[in-house]
Design an enzyme around this catalytic site. Sequence first.
Site, mmCIF file in Angstrom:
data_model
loop_
_atom_site.group_PDB
_atom_site.id
_atom_site.type_symbol
_atom_site.label_atom_id
_atom_site.label_comp_id
_atom_site.label_asym_id
_atom_site.label_seq_id
_atom_site.Cartn_x
_atom_site.Cartn_y
_atom_site.Cartn_z
ATOM 1 N N HIS A 9 -106.806 -34.824 18.829
ATOM 2 C CA HIS A 9 -105.655 -33.904 18.196
ATOM 3 C C HIS A 9 -105.753 -34.256 16.509
ATOM 4 O O HIS A 9 -105.778 -35.334 16.294
ATOM 5 C CB HIS A 9 -104.472 -34.036 19.154
ATOM 6 N N ASN A 19 -98.993 -29.031 25.151
ATOM 7 C CA ASN A 19 -99.090 -30.286 24.533
ATOM 8 C C ASN A 19 -97.479 -30.442 24.062
ATOM 9 O O ASN A 19 -97.158 -29.900 23.118
ATOM 10 C CB ASN A 19 -99.951 -30.471 23.218
ATOM 11 N N TRP A 20 -96.510 -31.437 24.834
ATOM 12 C CA TRP A 20 -95.458 -31.826 24.707
ATOM 13 C C TRP A 20 -95.351 -32.580 23.203
ATOM 14 O O TRP A 20 -94.189 -32.633 22.718
ATOM 15 C CB TRP A 20 -94.745 -32.509 25.817
ATOM 16 N N LYS A 21 -96.399 -33.241 22.848
ATOM 17 C CA LYS A 21 -96.173 -34.176 21.935
ATOM 18 C C LYS A 21 -95.243 -35.249 22.032
ATOM 19 O O LYS A 21 -95.061 -35.466 23.068
ATOM 20 C CB LYS A 21 -96.115 -33.255 20.387
ATOM 21 N N SER A 73 -99.815 -22.441 16.717
ATOM 22 C CA SER A 73 -98.669 -21.523 16.949
ATOM 23 C C SER A 73 -98.901 -20.423 17.847
ATOM 24 O O SER A 73 -98.413 -19.123 17.799
ATOM 25 C CB SER A 73 -98.495 -20.897 15.223
ATOM 26 N N GLY A 114 -97.878 -25.821 14.367
ATOM 27 C CA GLY A 114 -96.506 -25.957 13.856
ATOM 28 C C GLY A 114 -95.783 -25.136 12.773
ATOM 29 O O GLY A 114 -94.966 -25.646 12.334
ATOM 30 N N GLU A 137 -103.192 -34.580 14.876
ATOM 31 C CA GLU A 137 -102.130 -35.385 14.326
ATOM 32 C C GLU A 137 -102.602 -36.619 14.537
ATOM 33 O O GLU A 137 -102.234 -37.730 13.750
ATOM 34 C CB GLU A 137 -100.793 -35.141 15.174
ATOM 35 N N GLY A 158 -98.388 -25.941 21.479
ATOM 36 C CA GLY A 158 -97.471 -27.076 21.150
ATOM 37 C C GLY A 158 -95.996 -26.679 21.159
ATOM 38 O O GLY A 158 -95.335 -26.632 22.446
ATOM 39 N N GLY A 159 -95.304 -26.299 20.162
ATOM 40 C CA GLY A 159 -93.890 -25.975 20.165
ATOM 41 C C GLY A 159 -93.290 -24.932 21.224
ATOM 42 O O GLY A 159 -92.355 -25.174 21.924
ATOM 43 N N GLU A 178 -108.409 -25.764 16.776
ATOM 44 C CA GLU A 178 -106.956 -25.650 16.226
ATOM 45 C C GLU A 178 -107.188 -25.756 14.865
ATOM 46 O O GLU A 178 -107.009 -27.056 14.101
ATOM 47 C CB GLU A 178 -106.263 -26.860 16.853
#
Length: 258
Positions: A94, A9-11, A212, A172, A96, A233-234, A166
């Site tokens: 998601h 997930n590149w956001k 994470s 993150g 966010e 993600g990251g 999640e």
Amino acid sequence: MRKKVIAGNWKMNMLPNEAIQFIEELAPLVKDTKNEVVLCVPYTDLFYALLTAQNTNIKIGAQNMHFEEKGAYTGEVSAQMLKSINAQYVIIGHSERRQYFNETDETVNKKIKAAFENGLKPIVCVGETLEQREAGETTDIITKQTKLALEGLTEEQVKNIIIAYEPIWAIGTGKTATSEDANNSIKSIREEICRNYGQNASDSVIIQYGGSVKSSNAKELFEMSDIDGGLVGGASLKAEEFSKIVNFNDFGNGEKNH
Ligand code: PGA
């Protein structure tokens, strides 16, 4: 046996030229995996990512969509639009989006239905906040989110959905749920699905862990009985690191880790 699905997930990261470069670097590193490899990219990268990923085993998805097919919804993108350029996956709900963009269980449910109607595979996110966790509400929250997200779906659709568990406090932050905790939460999601759709659906549905995930913890998490891969993600922003997560169950040289 359920497949392991590793989705990046590149956001709101990566310009088209970076996306192209990333996929060109990733493709040879993951070509031998038996796991499903997905990258969920910003809308502006989709077309480039899809072209670059042609003739590779990397699948491409979006990170959101609107539930209406078309109309006066300035700034929105529909499932039909995503499908028209051959996107295959879409992340829905998601945390966010729930937190910053007023996504609700109801809009999540509508989006899942629209995704299926247009042949997209939804990756639906559920998870508890730190306060909810500390209040002992994790199971209640995630089973309720799951129930509302899936309301009105057929058993066949439920079997084909991907759920990403999640925990919000793990996204993150560098904090990861322990593999036992994550596995137990995912089991409770499976039990909820079993109650509403039966054993077969509950055994078939792919449920990922997210929060994470990195190459150093992927193996431990993804080898748990009920965890079918991850939403990353990251650690999905560097091709080499992401490839190590994808290849968590492979040794080099094609030798398999049994
Ligand atoms: P993270 O994000 O891996 O950076 O924690 C996961 C996600 O938000 O899907």
